[in-house]
Design a protein around this motif. Structure first.
Motif, mmCIF file in Angstrom:
data_model
loop_
_atom_site.group_PDB
_atom_site.id
_atom_site.type_symbol
_atom_site.label_atom_id
_atom_site.label_comp_id
_atom_site.label_asym_id
_atom_site.label_seq_id
_atom_site.Cartn_x
_atom_site.Cartn_y
_atom_site.Cartn_z
ATOM 1 N N ALA B 50 -42.468 -28.349 26.831
ATOM 2 C CA ALA B 50 -41.773 -29.035 25.846
ATOM 3 C C ALA B 50 -40.339 -28.431 25.522
ATOM 4 N N PHE B 51 -40.444 -27.272 25.539
ATOM 5 C CA PHE B 51 -39.240 -26.339 25.172
ATOM 6 C C PHE B 51 -38.124 -26.651 26.279
ATOM 7 N N CYS B 52 -38.724 -26.759 27.426
ATOM 8 C CA CYS B 52 -37.773 -27.133 28.804
ATOM 9 C C CYS B 52 -37.181 -28.312 28.502
ATOM 10 N N PHE B 53 -38.091 -29.333 28.155
ATOM 11 C CA PHE B 53 -37.649 -30.667 27.918
ATOM 12 C C PHE B 53 -36.600 -30.680 26.784
ATOM 13 N N VAL B 54 -36.597 -30.224 25.845
ATOM 14 C CA VAL B 54 -35.762 -30.237 24.633
ATOM 15 C C VAL B 54 -34.444 -29.748 25.203
ATOM 16 N N LEU B 55 -34.337 -28.315 25.648
ATOM 17 C CA LEU B 55 -33.350 -27.809 25.917
ATOM 18 C C LEU B 55 -32.400 -28.391 27.100
ATOM 19 N N SER B 56 -33.323 -29.043 27.855
ATOM 20 C CA SER B 56 -32.367 -29.484 29.231
ATOM 21 C C SER B 56 -31.776 -30.953 28.631
ATOM 22 N N ALA B 57 -32.395 -31.365 27.395
ATOM 23 C CA ALA B 57 -31.535 -32.823 27.026
ATOM 24 C C ALA B 57 -30.416 -32.499 26.097
ATOM 25 N N LEU B 58 -30.092 -31.315 25.795
ATOM 26 C CA LEU B 58 -29.068 -31.068 24.748
ATOM 27 C C LEU B 58 -27.816 -30.503 25.629
ATOM 28 N N LYS B 59 -26.894 -31.739 25.591
ATOM 29 C CA LYS B 59 -25.538 -31.347 26.341
ATOM 30 C C LYS B 59 -24.595 -30.587 25.317
ATOM 31 N N ILE B 60 -24.309 -29.369 25.716
ATOM 32 C CA ILE B 60 -23.470 -28.548 24.767
ATOM 33 C C ILE B 60 -21.992 -28.408 25.259
ATOM 34 N N PRO B 61 -21.121 -28.621 24.329
ATOM 35 C CA PRO B 61 -19.555 -28.285 24.786
ATOM 36 C C PRO B 61 -19.548 -26.719 24.941
ATOM 37 N N SER B 62 -18.656 -26.545 25.814
ATOM 38 C CA SER B 62 -18.473 -25.087 26.425
ATOM 39 C C SER B 62 -16.979 -24.861 26.316
ATOM 40 N N ALA B 63 -16.694 -23.518 26.313
ATOM 41 C CA ALA B 63 -15.284 -22.944 26.056
ATOM 42 C C ALA B 63 -14.427 -23.438 27.131
ATOM 43 N N THR B 64 -14.916 -23.995 28.278
ATOM 44 C CA THR B 64 -14.065 -24.474 29.377
ATOM 45 C C THR B 64 -13.515 -25.894 29.224
ATOM 46 N N GLY B 65 -14.022 -26.401 28.004
ATOM 47 C CA GLY B 65 -13.734 -27.985 27.984
ATOM 48 C C GLY B 65 -14.418 -29.142 28.616
ATOM 49 N N THR B 66 -15.556 -28.461 28.970
ATOM 50 C CA THR B 66 -16.363 -29.239 29.760
ATOM 51 C C THR B 66 -17.703 -29.020 28.861
#
Lengths: 128, 261
Positions: B50-66
Motif C-alpha cells: 500500500a505504501f508503494c501504491f500511495v507514493l506512486s500515485a503522488l506526482k510531485i513538482p521538481s526543481a527542473t520544472g517538470t
C-alpha cells in the motif's frame, strides 16, 4: 543506545515538514516559469523526446482506457492514493493495538470499570 | 513516471517482459512462502504494498520544472527483500496501466524491470551497505540513514534504468545510445533527484512509525537489531517517551510490572 532506537515524535514531525518544504520549493522559486507547460509529467517529456530523436516511430499500441479529461485522471490517482493510505493506516492501527499487551489482556472495553485494584494482579495493565 | 503504452518497439517490449518475468514468478513463490511461514506478516506485507501504491500515485513538482512521482519500493525491499517487492511493484504498475492509462501493458515488462526488479535490489544493496558502514552509530540513526539511502537510490536507480531502456529503443541519430541516454536521463533522472530525497524522508518516517508500533516484527525480519536488555535506570525516560506520543516496547513495560509486583 537503547533509548536512541525509540523514535522521537518531534524528529518525525521535522522530517514531514522537510518533505512539505521540498515539495513546495519548486513552485515557490518559479522553476516552471517560461515553460510551455510548467510541471508537466516527465513521461510526456520523454514521449516528445522520442518523437524528436526517432520521428518515424509510431506508438503501436494505445492505452486500453482513454481517460476523458485531466480531472478524471487526477481523481483516479487520488483514488489510488486513498486506497493505499487506508491500508497503511489500518495496518499501523492493528499493529499498534497488538503491541500493547495491556489491551490484549483486558477482556473487553468494560474491564476498566471493574476497578483499578483488579488490574494489580500480575500481568494486568498496571502501567497504563 | 513509467514508459507510456506503445513507446517501446514490440521486440524491446517482449525482451524486457522476458527479463522481468522470472523475477516476478520467483517473487510470487517467495511471497507465498513468507505468508505461509508467518501468516501475521500479511499485515505488514499489505502495508508495504500500500505504501508503494500511495507514493506512486503522488506526482510531485521538481526543481527542473517538470513533475514525477516516487516509486515507493524502498520500504518493502528493506522489510521483505526484493523478490516480494517485485510482486507488489508489478501489481501497482498493472493497476496504473489498466485503470489510469499510466504506463502500459506493452511496456509493463520494461517498467516492472526498472521499478520492481532493479529498484528493489538497489534499495536492498544500499540498505545492507549503509547498515554495515554505520554499525557503530546508535541503532536508530543507523537504521534511518540506511533506509533513506535505500529509498533514495531505488528511486534514482529505477529512472536510470528507464532512461537506458528508452535510449536502447530510440537511440540518438548522432550521439547513439549513449547520447540518447544522456538526454533521457536529463528528463527522468534529474527530475527525480529532489523527488528521491522526498521519497527517502517519507520512507524513514514510515520505518520510524513501524519501529514505534511494531518493533517485534522488525526485529524478526532482521531490519532492527534486537535491543539490549532494558536497563532499569532508563524506565522513567521511556515513560516520558510514551507520554510524548511514541509507543513503547512491550518488553520494557513487562519489566516494570515485574519490578513493582
Amino acid at each position: 543506545m537503547s533509548d536512541r532506537s525509540t523514535p522521537r515524535a518531534w524528529v518525525t514531525w521535522a522530517l514531514l515538514a522537510a518533505v512539505a518544504v521540498l515539495a513546495v520549493l519548486p513552485l515557490a522559486t518559479g522553476a516552471g516559469e517560461g515553460m510551455e507547460e510548467p510541471f508537466s509529467g516527465a513521461d510526456g517529456q520523454a514521449e516528445s523526446l522520442v518523437g524528436e530523436l526517432n520521428p518515424d516511430y509510431e506508438p503501436w499500441m494505445a492505452p486500453l482506457v482513454e481517460l476523458p479529461s485531466g480531472e478524471v485522471e487526477s481523481g483516479l490517482f487520488a483514488l489510488q492514493a486513498a486506497i493505499g493510505a487506508g491500508v497503511v493506516g489500518y495496518a499501523l492501527g492493528v499493529a499498534r493495538t497488538r503491541s500493547r499487551p495491556g489491551d490484549r489482556a483486558a477482556p473487553g472495553p468494560g474491564a476498566p470499570s471493574a476497578g483499578p485494584e483488579a488490574s494489580d494482579a500480575p500481568g494486568g495493565p498496571r502501567d497504563r | 513516471m513509467h514508459i507510456p503504452e506503445g513507446l517501446l518497439p514490440p521486440l524491446h517490449a517482449a525482451a524486457w517482459t522476458a527479463a522481468a518475468a522470472p523475477f516476478v514468478v520467483h517473487g510470487v513463490r517467495s511471497l507465498t512462502r513468507e505468508v505461509r511461514a508467518n501468516p501475521e506478516a500479511k499485515l505488514l506485507i499489505g502495508a508495504a504494498g500500500a505504501f508503494c501504491f500511495v507514493l506512486s500515485a503522488l506526482k510531485i513538482p521538481s526543481a527542473t520544472g517538470t513533475s514525477s512521482h516516487p516509486v515507493g519500493v524502498g520500504l518493502g525491499s528493506v522489510l521483505f527483500r526484493p523478490p516480494v517487492m517485485a510482486v507488489l511493484g508489478t501489481v501497482t504498475l498493472l493497476f496504473q496501466a489498466l485503470l489510469l492509462a499510466h504506463g502500459g501493458l506493452s511496456t509493463l515488462g520494461a517498467n516492472a524491470f526498472s521499478l520492481a526488479v532493479v529498484g528493489p535490489w538497489v534499495a536492498y544493496g544500499a540498505f545492507r551497505l549503509v547498515r554495515a558502514l554505520t554499525a557503530r552509530l546508535p541503532e536508530g540513526t543507523s537504521l534511518s540513514l540506511a533506509v533513506f539511502t535505500a529509498a533514495f537510490s531505488a528511486s534514482l536507480g529505477t529512472y536510470t534504468v528507464t532512461s537506458l531502456q528508452l535510449a536502447l529503443a530510440h537511440p540518438d541519430p548522432e550521439g547513439g545510445v549513449l547520447g540518447a541516454f544522456a538526454k533521457y536521463a536529463t528528463v527522468f533522472s534529474v527530475t527525480q533527484v529532489p523527488i528521491a530525497v522526498i521519497e527517502g524522508l517519507v520512507t524513514v518516517v514510515a520505518v520510524r512509525l513501524l519501529t514505534s508500533v511494531n518493533r517485534g516484527d522488525l526485529v524478526r525480519l532482521g531490519v532492527l537489531r534486537p535491543a539490549p536488555a532494558p536497563v532499569p535506570e532508563t524506565a522513567p525516560r521511556e515513560a516520558a517517551d510514551r507520554e510524548a506520543g511514541t509507543a513503547d516496547t512491550a518488553a520494557a513495560g513487562g519489566d516494570d510490572k515485574e519490578k513493582n509486583a
